[in-house]
Design an enzyme around this catalytic site. Structure first.
Site, PDB file in Angstrom:
ATOM      1  N   TRP A 148      10.312   1.204   1.972  1.00 36.54           N
ATOM      2  CA  TRP A 148      10.917   2.350   1.291  1.00 36.54           C
ATOM      3  C   TRP A 148      11.048   3.542   2.232  1.00 36.54           C
ATOM      4  CZ3 TRP A 148      13.046   0.147  -2.519  1.00 36.54           C
ATOM      5  CH2 TRP A 148      12.383  -0.823  -3.274  1.00 36.54           C
TER       6      TRP A 148
ATOM      7  N   SER B 115       0.146   4.369  -2.741  1.00 32.64           N
ATOM      8  CA  SER B 115      -0.727   5.478  -3.091  1.00 32.64           C
ATOM      9  C   SER B 115      -2.040   5.471  -2.312  1.00 32.64           C
ATOM     10  CB  SER B 115      -1.034   5.453  -4.600  1.00 32.64           C
ATOM     11  OG  SER B 115       0.145   5.644  -5.351  1.00 32.64           O
TER      12      SER B 115
ATOM     13  N   GLU C 224       6.378  10.462  -2.368  1.00 32.65           N
ATOM     14  CA  GLU C 224       5.524  11.584  -1.970  1.00 32.65           C
ATOM     15  C   GLU C 224       4.396  11.820  -2.978  1.00 32.65           C
ATOM     16  OE1 GLU C 224       6.442  12.020   0.809  1.00 32.65           O
ATOM     17  OE2 GLU C 224       8.611  12.004   0.935  1.00 32.65           O
TER      18      GLU C 224
ATOM     19  N   PHE D 149     -10.410   9.119  -8.397  1.00 28.63           N
ATOM     20  CA  PHE D 149      -9.547   8.186  -7.705  1.00 28.63           C
ATOM     21  C   PHE D 149     -10.185   6.801  -7.579  1.00 28.63           C
ATOM     22  CE2 PHE D 149      -7.590  12.138  -6.338  1.00 28.63           C
ATOM     23  CZ  PHE D 149      -6.244  11.821  -6.354  1.00 28.63           C
TER      24      PHE D 149
ATOM     25  N   ALA E 100       6.689  17.750   2.735  1.00 26.60           N
ATOM     26  CA  ALA E 100       7.814  17.158   2.011  1.00 26.60           C
ATOM     27  C   ALA E 100       7.712  17.408   0.516  1.00 26.60           C
ATOM     28  CB  ALA E 100       7.873  15.657   2.301  1.00 26.60           C
TER      29      ALA E 100
ATOM     30  N   HIS F 182       0.843  -1.195   0.000  1.00 29.16           N
ATOM     31  CA  HIS F 182       0.000   0.000   0.000  1.00 29.16           C
ATOM     32  C   HIS F 182       0.880   1.247   0.000  1.00 29.16           C
ATOM     33  CE1 HIS F 182      -3.629  -2.357   0.557  1.00 29.16           C
ATOM     34  NE2 HIS F 182      -2.971  -3.050   1.479  1.00 29.16           N
TER      35      HIS F 182
END
Length: 396
Positions: free
Chosen positions: A174, A150, A375, A395, A254, A148
């Protein structure tokens, strides 16, 4: 009427004179960060990238802390309290050096420190922020999971109450700075919704194995976070937020740094090309004297300068308290995409030398493949902009 001698001179390294928009103090920030990169990082970068290591990360964090770069846009608790434009200028210089270096600073200041500063308790702030601002403690931010990225609402990491304690189980993937972090801000599903937790690295059940075999961000520490029955006291939870608003607010901070940083990567490629094209000779003259090369350089210069203008506009809005998440998506989407175009064009001008780590271009090319994705992928930012423009949610 002014004389020719009074007119400003064209500067190939600042074609639009954007530096004139900055105050002397902001130019001093630029020069200080640039000098740190030149003296402490650039001599080692090719070797670190080739070996896939970042051996001086902790030492560099302390140097960055001395410079006041870590959490520099936050107020109090040892943070510099500087402007968003100041922070952006620093990010541009850091990523002109290497995306991994800017990632260290972004994760430290805009993710881990910002989460504690914005959503933590006073005890959290007093315990961690001064040390993190000084680079004596390094932070990481645990949101992305193996399955998971996005869609953080589907995260599987969970935190359950056990008496007065919390017990966390799950995996994060990551995670920049993970293996060298003193503290992790970890987001987990709870019965109350998504909550953030301050997890000291030495807590039993917490580990952060480093991820190897990367072909991008090689001079950067990237890790998995493993949480196996990690028991935390009740006050480990970030008390001021519940739900995805917490982590998404940090990501927006960020992303803003990436808007500036990606310009730095593109600028570094452009500068390398201009230097190369004016000295490399073929067919009896410098290759910069051929029309096709000049056309590429002109296109690269326009792309970099447009990116700087976009970053500066967003920085001014952020300092005015008017910056919207959708506007950050504009910057992240276009400036990263533009930097990638510049890097790829720059590589063609350098010919075979373009794949050599003696030049920064192939390193920036590889790094930007990660910057494009983290990000928020390009697709996610395009849909964010599309929804804002049409009022329709694509989405789901």
């Amino acid at each position: 009427m002014s004389s020719r001698a009074d007119r400003p001179q064209f500067d190939p390294r600042d074609p639009l004179g954007i530096d004139d928009e900055f105050t002397p103090e902001q130019l001093a920030v630029r020069d200080s960060v640039r000098a740190l990169c030149r003296d402490h990082v650039q001599p080692h970068l090719a070797d670190w990238f080739e070996r896939g290591e970042f051996p001086q990360a902790a030492e560099l964090a302390r140097e960055l802390g001395k410079l006041g770069v870590l959490g520099m846009h936050l107020e109090g608790y040892g943070c510099a309290g500087m402007s968003a434009v100041d922070y952006g200028i620093a990010c541009e210089e850091l990523e002109a050096c290497d995306s991994g270096l800017r990632s260290l600073v972004s994760v430290q200041g805009s993710l881990a420190m910002f989460a504690i500063w914005r959503w933590g308790s006073e005890e959290h702030k007093q315990e961690w922020l001064p040390r993190m601002a000084a680079g004596e403690a390094i932070g990481c931010f645990g949101l992305t999971e193996p399955d998971h990225g996005s869609d953080p609402s589907s995260m599987r990491t969970v935190a359950r109450r056990d008496g007065a304690d919390w017990v966390l189980n799950g995996r994060k993937m990551w995670i920049t700075n993970g293996s060298i972090a003193s503290v992790a801000v970890v987001w987990a599903q709870t019965d109350e919704g998504v909550r953030g937790f301050v997890v000291p690295a030495g807590t039993p059940g917490f580990s952060a194995p480093e991820i190897k075999h990367k072909m991008s961000l090689r001079a950067s520490v990237t890790s998995e976070l493993v949480l196996d029955d990690v028991r935390l006291p009740a006050d480990a939870v970030l008390p001021e937020v519940t739900g995805l608003r917490g982590p998404l607010s940090c990501l927006n901070e960020a992303r803003y740094g990436i808007v500036w940083g990606s310009v730095g990567a593109g600028r570094s490629c452009l500068e390398a090309v201009v230097d190369y094209a004016t000295t490399r000779e073929q067919f009896g003259k410098p290759i910069g004297g051929f029309q096709l090369t000049q056309s590429k350089i002109a296109d690269m210069a326009v792309r970099v300068q447009n990116g700087r203008l976009l970053a500066l506009q967003l920085g001014k809005r952020k300092d005015a308290g008017k910056l919207l998440p959708q506007q950050v998506s504009f910057g992240k989407l276009d400036n990263v995409r533009g930097a990638m175009e510049v890097a790829r064009s720059a590589r063609t001008v350098l010919g075979a030398n373009g794949i050599s780590l003696e030049y920064p271009v192939i390193r920036h090319m590889n790094n930007l493949e990660s910057v494009l994705t983290y990000e928020g992928t390009g697709e996610m930012h395009a849909l964010t902009i599309g929804q804002a423009m049409t009022g329709l949610n694509a989405f789901r």
